[in-house]
Design an enzyme around this catalytic site. Structure first.
Site, mmCIF file in Angstrom:
data_model
loop_
_atom_site.group_PDB
_atom_site.id
_atom_site.type_symbol
_atom_site.label_atom_id
_atom_site.label_comp_id
_atom_site.label_asym_id
_atom_site.label_seq_id
_atom_site.Cartn_x
_atom_site.Cartn_y
_atom_site.Cartn_z
ATOM 1 N N ASP A 62 -26.888 -0.100 -22.104
ATOM 2 C CA ASP A 62 -26.821 1.216 -22.750
ATOM 3 C C ASP A 62 -25.571 1.010 -23.478
ATOM 4 O O ASP A 62 -24.787 0.262 -23.544
ATOM 5 C CB ASP A 62 -26.643 2.240 -21.520
ATOM 6 C CG ASP A 62 -25.203 1.985 -20.970
ATOM 7 O OD1 ASP A 62 -25.001 1.136 -20.144
ATOM 8 O OD2 ASP A 62 -24.625 3.078 -20.740
ATOM 9 N N GLU A 103 -24.074 2.494 -17.671
ATOM 10 C CA GLU A 103 -22.457 2.408 -17.543
ATOM 11 C C GLU A 103 -21.825 3.263 -18.048
ATOM 12 O O GLU A 103 -20.807 3.857 -17.656
ATOM 13 C CB GLU A 103 -22.285 0.926 -17.771
ATOM 14 C CG GLU A 103 -20.682 0.496 -17.318
ATOM 15 C CD GLU A 103 -19.711 0.927 -18.422
ATOM 16 O OE1 GLU A 103 -18.683 0.708 -18.028
ATOM 17 O OE2 GLU A 103 -19.934 1.186 -19.427
#
Length: 385
Positions: free
Chosen positions: A73, A138
């Site tokens: 991400d 994350e």
């Protein structure tokens, strides 16, 4: 693999807009790269629709296992009109690639993937196995790493390398933890001309605010690398209109922890304060946490730490520093796994993470691949001496 192909892989990853979501598109791309290799075991662990963690394992399962980790991400680009380069274009200008995630941390993830593909292409007979742990979420709470850990994918690792953008002149062996918390104060609305008929939620919230600051300030221990405990109230809201006693107010705070103060100690203090204040007439406070992470302790003399320094010194020709990090990372979750292993961060990147015109120097990206290519066999060699 040619340098051009290595750059193409990074560029392709940047062109996938995995902004706090859509990591499955990144997982699909990486899985396709490993599809021609039957000796690579490719697995997925779905967190939510469109959000797949990816696990790729190669090598000899009978030997020690080295974990390699990167998240898929990226944060949002913000105001795209402020960018001079397409945030999802992967443009190359003057030896730099621009785009969201070039630094944090698709360049590190791509370098790990390329390293594993090269090992497969070269038919390297590994005495152990290498496992890629590519995570979701994350940037918003390490919940992909938490899910992989709970599912056992990090159990009994012999070591873990996280390709966060430390810069290749740094090996990170310890990191702060984080506690984000919210306190909600519930009162009773009334006309401001009759405050005795209501309960002012803001007043009660401020009682907590004024009490929590000195409570946290009592933690005076200072970590020699990370510094002291940090506590900041960053958001406060409350009230409906100027002539009404507010029935609702809330605050949010961010704590950056150190190993000397485990999270459970701080939870107990916060919860104790809430319980104490709730004994007062009219006070109704509730406390909740968002994705807390423990601080990562570490040993600067651990074999993996020293080995990463030696390899980086050799490849890059500089004096690699052994340092701590003020930010949390997926290692905080992976270290909950079964077994005892060292987790480090070393990866390419620049000081532009999360900023407009984020970039990575392509020389750093290519050097990171060289570091991982040398680090992996050197790591396994420690077990055959």
């Amino acid at each position: 693999m040619t340098p051009e192909k290595k750059l193409t892989i990074l560029q392709d990853l940047i062109q996938i807009p995995s902004v706090n979501d859509h990591e499955a598109d990144v997982a699909d791309y990486i899985a396709d790269l490993f599809a021609p290799y039957p000796q690579a075991k490719v697995e997925r662990l779905t967190y939510a629709p469109g959000r797949d963690n990816l696990i790729v394992t190669i090598g000899n399962a009978a030997g020690p296992r080295l974990g390699l980790s990167g998240h898929m991400d990226v944060v949002a680009p913000g105001d795209t009109t402020a960018w001079h380069h397409d945030p999802f274009g992967g443009e190359i200008v003057d030896g730099r690639m621009y785009g969201r995630g070039t630094s944090d941390m698709k360049s590190g993830l791509a370098a790990l993937v390329v390293t594993m593909l090269d090992l497969l292409d070269q038919g390297v007979d590994l005495p152990g196995s290498v496992r890629l742990l590519a995570t979701v979420g994350e940037e918003t709470g390490e919940y992909g790493a938490a899910q992989l850990t709970d599912a056992g994918y990090a159990d009994h690792l012999a070591g873990l390398v996280i390709a966060e953008p430390s810069g290749l002149d740094n090996v990170v062996y310890t990191a702060r933890g984080v506690i984000d918390y919210k306190v909600v104060s519930t009162g009773k609305a009334s006309h401001s001309a009759s405050p005795e008929k209501g309960i002012n939620a803001i007043d009660n919230l401020m009682t907590f605010y004024n009490a929590v600051r000195p409570l946290m300030a009592q933690h005076t221990k200072v970590d020699p690398v990370l510094g002291g405990l940090l506590h900041n109230v960053d958001l406060i809201s409350g009230g409906e209109q100027i002539n009404s006693i507010p029935a609702h107010a809330e605050l949010m705070a961010n704590m950056r922890t150190i190993p000397a103060y485990p999270n459970h100690v701080l939870y107990a203090e916060l919860e104790g304060l809430i319980a104490q204040l709730n004994q007062e007439p009219g006070v109704q406070l509730t406390l909740s946490y968002s994705y807390p992470e423990e601080a990562i302790p570490g040993d600067p003399n651990a074999p993996l730490v020293q080995l990463a320094k030696q390899v980086s010194d050799q490849v890059c020709g500089h004096d690699t520093q052994i340092v701590g990090s003020g930010g949390a990372n997926d290692g905080a979750e992976f270290l909950r796994a079964k077994g005892d292993f060292t987790s480090i961060e070393i990866g390419p990147g620049s000081a532009t993470s999360h900023q407009v015109d984020e970039y990575v120097d392509l020389d750093d990206y290519l050097q990171a691949i060289q570091i991982y290519q040398q680090l992996i066999p050197a790591f396994f060699a420690q077990f055959t001496k």
